[in-house]
Design an enzyme around this catalytic site. Structure first.
Site, PDB file in Angstrom:
ATOM      1  N   ASP A   1      -7.196  -1.528  -7.380  1.00 26.73           N
ATOM      2  CA  ASP A   1      -5.936  -0.697  -7.637  1.00 26.73           C
ATOM      3  C   ASP A   1      -4.375  -1.586  -7.240  1.00 26.73           C
ATOM      4  OD1 ASP A   1      -7.377   1.414  -7.263  1.00 26.73           O
ATOM      5  OD2 ASP A   1      -6.535   2.450  -6.002  1.00 26.73           O
ATOM      6  N   THR A   2      -3.710  -0.933  -8.790  1.00 24.98           N
ATOM      7  CA  THR A   2      -2.622  -1.810  -8.843  1.00 24.98           C
ATOM      8  C   THR A   2      -1.368  -2.236  -7.524  1.00 24.98           C
ATOM      9  OG1 THR A   2      -2.260  -0.995 -11.042  1.00 24.98           O
ATOM     10  CG2 THR A   2       0.257  -1.540 -10.084  1.00 24.98           C
TER      11      THR A   2
END
Length: 236
Positions: free
Chosen positions: A73-74
């Site tokens: 995930d970012t």
């Protein structure tokens, strides 16, 4: 709890592709980097900074640019595995697809479980609405998702968890923790924002290759206060 790596100056640097990414492990075939929180692995439809901006530098003069072998995930910092050759990328892809890559995450959650260890077995599916946009939700019709967890420490209103996902669903750890009533600290999707951002770290990765490879990511400065409040120290 301010972290210069997630400040405007850090973001500005990696938006220009100028901030170096720390390499945790390097062989002729594999790289493991310490991905900073806030840096997407892939460039989105709106453009902006992403890991793709750093691939030429990570290639270190080789014709074939390394490519990520899995998702992160970012908002999540820590271990990200890249294949440096096409055969290596294919082999790594099989490890992750078959669930043979051993991933260990650390998280600080609000509240925390009463028990010291357990498992969360909840199928997940993607949903969307005009009000909230897309997100993942626990649902019987979703894809199987299994997370094993144990408590490593506790603090005032917080707990430090070690999480081992046995499946790799989008936002799996975030949804599974929130579903139990202990959302990950700083999770804007399934909890509430907090200084330092999402307190989720891809702490370690073990790859059953020949020979086996492993790497460990340090706790980022922005997360250290909350982890320390739960008993973490540099020696942990």
């Amino acid at each position: 709890m301010g972290d210069p790596r997630t400040s405007g100056s850090w973001r500005g640097e990696f938006e220009r592709g100028g901030a170096p990414l720390k390499i945790l492990l390097q062989t002729e075939a594999v790289l493991v980097i310490d991905k900073p929180a806030g840096l997407p692995v892939h460039r989105g439809p709106r453009g902006g900074a992403s890991l793709e901006d750093h691939l030429p530098a990570l290639a270190q003069g080789k014709r074939h640019w390394p490519q990520p072998a899995h998702r992160l995930d970012t908002d999540t910092a820590g271990c990200l595995v890249l294949g440096r050759t096409k055969p290596a990328l294919a082999a790594l892809g099989r490890l992750f697809a078959e669930g043979r890559a051993r991933k260990t995450y650390w998280a600080v959650v609000r509240g925390g479980p009463a028990a010291q260890s357990g498992r969360i077995d909840l199928p997940l599916r993607k949903t969307s609405s005009a009000a909230t946009g897309w997100r993942m939700e626990a649902h019987p019709d979703g894809q199987p998702a299994l997370t094993r967890w144990r408590v490593r420490g506790r603090g005032p209103g917080l707990a430090w968890l070690e999480l081992r996902p046995e499946t790799g669903r989008t936002h799996q750890l975030r949804v599974h923790c929130a579903s139990q009533g202990w959302p990950i600290l700083g999770d804007p999707f399934y909890g509430t924002k907090a200084p330092g951002g999402l307190h989720l770290l891809a702490r370690a990765i073990e790859l059953p290759l020949d020979p086996p490879l492993s790497a460990t990511a340090p706790v980022p400065p922005a997360l250290r206060d909350a982890f320390a409040a739960c008993g973490w120290s540099e020696a942990a």
